[in-house]
Design a protein around this motif. Sequence first.
Motif, mmCIF file in Angstrom:
data_model
loop_
_atom_site.group_PDB
_atom_site.id
_atom_site.type_symbol
_atom_site.label_atom_id
_atom_site.label_comp_id
_atom_site.label_asym_id
_atom_site.label_seq_id
_atom_site.Cartn_x
_atom_site.Cartn_y
_atom_site.Cartn_z
ATOM 1 N N PHE A 1 0.844 -1.206 0.000
ATOM 2 C CA PHE A 1 0.000 0.000 0.000
ATOM 3 C C PHE A 1 0.879 1.255 0.000
ATOM 4 O O PHE A 1 0.600 2.234 -0.693
ATOM 5 N N ALA B 1 2.248 1.779 -3.350
ATOM 6 C CA ALA B 1 1.202 2.343 -4.214
ATOM 7 C C ALA B 1 1.108 3.848 -4.008
ATOM 8 O O ALA B 1 1.047 4.625 -4.963
ATOM 9 N N ILE C 1 -4.987 0.806 -6.106
ATOM 10 C CA ILE C 1 -4.891 -0.489 -5.433
ATOM 11 C C ILE C 1 -6.150 -1.303 -5.693
ATOM 12 O O ILE C 1 -7.266 -0.796 -5.578
ATOM 13 N N SER D 1 -8.631 3.089 -4.197
ATOM 14 C CA SER D 1 -8.584 1.676 -3.822
ATOM 15 C C SER D 1 -9.932 1.023 -4.075
ATOM 16 O O SER D 1 -10.976 1.612 -3.819
#
Lengths: 327, 327, 269, 269
Positions: free
Chosen positions: B148, B151, B158, B196
């Motif tokens: 994460f 990212a 994500i 996300s």
Amino acid sequence: MAKSWKEWEKPLLEIDEALEKAREIAKKCSPTEQVAAEERIAYFEQRRDNIIRVMYSRLGPWEKVLVARAETRPYALDYITTLFTDFVELGGDRRFGDDHAIVGGTAMFQGKPVIVVGQQKGRNIQDRQYRNFAMAKPEGYRKAIRLFEMADRFRLPIVSFVDTPAADPGVESESRGISEAIAASILKMFELNVPSVAVIIGEGGSGGAIGIAAANKVLMLEHSVYSVIPPEGCAAILWRQPAEGAKAAAALQLTAQSALDRGLIDEVLPEPFGGAHRDWETVTKTVGNAIEASLHTLDSLSPADLREQRYAKFRAMGRVAEAAPSA
Amino acid sequence: MAKSWKEWEKPLLEIDEALEKAREIAKKCSPTEQVAAEERIAYFEQRRDNIIRVMYSRLGPWEKVLVARAETRPYALDYITTLFTDFVELGGDRRFGDDHAIVGGTAMFQGKPVIVVGQQKGRNIQDRQYRNFAMAKPEGYRKAIRLFEMADRFRLPIVSFVDTPAADPGVESESRGISEAIAASILKMFELNVPSVAVIIGEGGSGGAIGIAAANKVLMLEHSVYSVIPPEGCAAILWRQPAEGAKAAAALQLTAQSALDRGLIDEVLPEPFGGAHRDWETVTKTVGNAIEASLHTLDSLSPADLREQRYAKFRAMGRVAEAAPSA
Amino acid sequence: MLGKKKATGLDGSFVQCLGCKKTLFRREFEENLFVCQMCGHHHRLSWRQRAEITFDEGSFSEADAGLRSVDTLEFPEYREKLESAIAKTGINDSVVSGRATLDGVPVSTAIADFSFMGGSMGSVAGEKITRTLERAATDRIPAIVFCASGGARMQEGLLSLMQMAKTTAAVAKCREAGAPYIAVFTDPTMAGVLASYASVADVILAEPKSLVGFAGARVAAQAQVMKVPDDFQKAEFALRSGMIDKVVERRAMRSTLSSLVRVLIGGSR
Amino acid sequence: MLGKKKATGLDGSFVQCLGCKKTLFRREFEENLFVCQMCGHHHRLSWRQRAEITFDEGSFSEADAGLRSVDTLEFPEYREKLESAIAKTGINDSVVSGRATLDGVPVSTAIADFSFMGGSMGSVAGEKITRTLERAATDRIPAIVFCASGGARMQEGLLSLMQMAKTTAAVAKCREAGAPYIAVFTDPTMAGVLASYASVADVILAEPKSLVGFAGARVAAQAQVMKVPDDFQKAEFALRSGMIDKVVERRAMRSTLSSLVRVLIGGSR
Ligand SMILES: [Zn+2]
Ligand SMILES: [Zn+2]
């Protein structure tokens, strides 16, 4: 070549003993004997000071190693408990464990809130084991990182006390990533938006030391040492003779003065007559004043300036010759 | 009450078998027998479809649990390898280990770079053990957190695939801080500056699921389940009867529709006729399209908007009555 | 040149594998990227071989070639060792840095060569790694660093230790700029290098069975009395311990790096 | 009120310790903050007792008192359980939130009361924790949360699970705002509460021997066959495992919190 501080300081320890005895005698003797007794004390005292002067005025690199390792030298918690108030020791890496080789927490320094971190040696056998001889494991550096992040979050300056022979080289530390932990701690120190001051108070042992020493200001006690490799290790590699530590210490030039001359630290802090271990009060004051002055200097810098000052300083470290490319 | 998907789907498995046989016979039979054979096949096919229609048109909560756990259902890596290109699986939490219950890495999704993460079940006995039944340990969540963060650093959206009965409840996981790992992963998801999307593809099992499901968009396959506690666990607590799973599943209302009705997920993705496990291709397309649409919607949001959208959505979850304070 | 651990030349046409000791056709061995066809042993590469098998043909251009070490401590025998290493390897220090393209993507790169004083990091290696990362940060392009080192270069004393801080500081610059940084651990990646810039890369790949560890002799001694896995301090152990992302066979390294690089720069373009 | 584990009242003047079973003078026991003078057992406190021994006298003012749970799933027996808990405890749910001062420093606080349905977290507890953290973030004052919970409240189904996300999101708000957040684990701090907002506090303190763990019965069963430490899932174990900062005796809690709060807000003033 003396192999330990105790061995090397033997003449002094002997005269300290004699002095102690003389003082006891002086307490008990009759008034008529008093003058002679006091003269004896004065003689021993002078002799003691002369020996100290001779031994400590020009400490060689190896003697610095011995003094830096002295068992009676003040350790990180000795400075922390004296110079700081409201200290709340915080523990744990939130991952695996709590390492006792690195201590840290929140505290007030002269009325201002800070985060303090230090490598902690033990003074007796059990304590030494409990502290793993100040050889931090991955969880120690990860605790430090957590505290550094906390400092950043709450805009608290960081003070770190460096005193380790090396990071823990064991199998367990290897498997939990001691290398990554040290590297991540160095990286975090460079990412900080708050002022940081590191004080090398005893042994600045290679990667284990730099893990908490990448600070805006790096101060170093006069008789502490800072080295890429323990001299014994260097001797073992170079001459297959760990006992040649003194020779290696000389080659490595691991003294505070040498580090200062090469621009690798910012300041050498003078130690009291006969070394930090002979006068905790004075050395603590010296260290406290130096931290105060350093924080004061850094106080005016913005977060970006602090990062830049730190970067520029370490960026300049290294000696290279740059010729026109030959290829 | 059927206790497993296999048990529950027995009528279907039987007719599948019969159908298989009929097809084999049809291959071998003489031209004159061909018509009869084909009629038999058609009969079985229709019967099969009728059974599916009956069984799958109104799946109860417990049947959803069984279907969500079906061994032939596509798992995270099945979606990842089909929907993504250039997938490079990355491993390790940089702390302790590499957890095989959570997989993840860099990939391209329809030509755009992303980070993908998923809980991965195993299909045979060895693989199931290797994946720890998709019950992630602390190092799994910490690997996810690392991805994460990556990212965020490189501004990659994500995509996460949620499919776990629960986080690993073992002694080792406890001692390495499974609770902290889950909590830190949730926290990290809320701090992200990138879009996300989470897709619940099978079992959304309590804290273990939410650890990688706190996303801007949460999609849920029609027959997957999402629950605060496994129904068997709930039954054990309420009635001291783990076997009363069906009753507990009903009480918990752990279906996708129920979650949607309460605003706890954003979208229910329809499954192919007879469930995802009967038609991987179709369900993969459905999931792919839904991810694409979600990412497209989120594409226009700024980092601050993304954080705010995520916060506002989860902030609104919960049902309370607010009276004037009585005290 | 294959460095210290080079596959022994038998005669022009044959070499002996350092892993299984079998005799291999030199041509096949070289076509297989210096990996033994029999046992899979990955032989060490010179920086030039590494550049050739990794980057687009002819795309590597060296930078910082003029940097040379200074014997500031006048450390015993250092000057002689340096000179003989330079003569032996044809390079000025243990790291060669520069620019290249990988499937067309421009990258900043540094390649360590173990045959130069065990790949040890002194001021020059530290400076080249730092410049490599700085170039990546400035241009927002990926940095790819091939590591091969026994650790810090003792002969430069504290200056060497400070290269740990300096190179790691440069990683912070990459992070700030959003430039991806990929490290590849080759045999061996140890001590001061592992405990600084190498371990904080965004993605860490390793060649199979590369030695990867913090402590040398001391830990080895301990490992003898303790029960440790057979692959202790190997890439596979580091993978299991969560310290690296992936063990990648040499023949798959280029394509893996290429995929990674395209994804990691993709989000910021 | 001492919750489920309350020291048994023998008569008006005496109580029996739940740890060592010894008979204690009630007055001395209460003066000792409900810690047994003989064995050090920390007895559970009601939210009110906690507020009284922690904050400046009379400084606590409740907020969100009107929040009440809704039986949205019509879950078996939930309504009855809620009503009896409310009747028994005099509070509307397992968490009481509000504002107080600690040595003059204003704080936002939430106190869980285990005697209300085992301190379980449903929509109301989640909402109160969230508001507590939001108030801290908005005013940039410290949040102090006393945890005591068996976990999520099953009877509210997925809504309860989402409280884990919601409360943790509020921690992100605190971090963004630079508001310090201190969690105090009291007996017990478990499951869904431990795996959400509780574990991501800036500083985590715990009362001695408090139960602190993720998994209940299942892990206990495993613990029987495996060799686990005697203090498994106790505060002391959590400390050794690096999960909490400090185990603090009840009598030292107030001063520890006070020191922490003053340091953590000091940097931003
Ligand atoms: Zn071979
Ligand atoms: Zn007692």
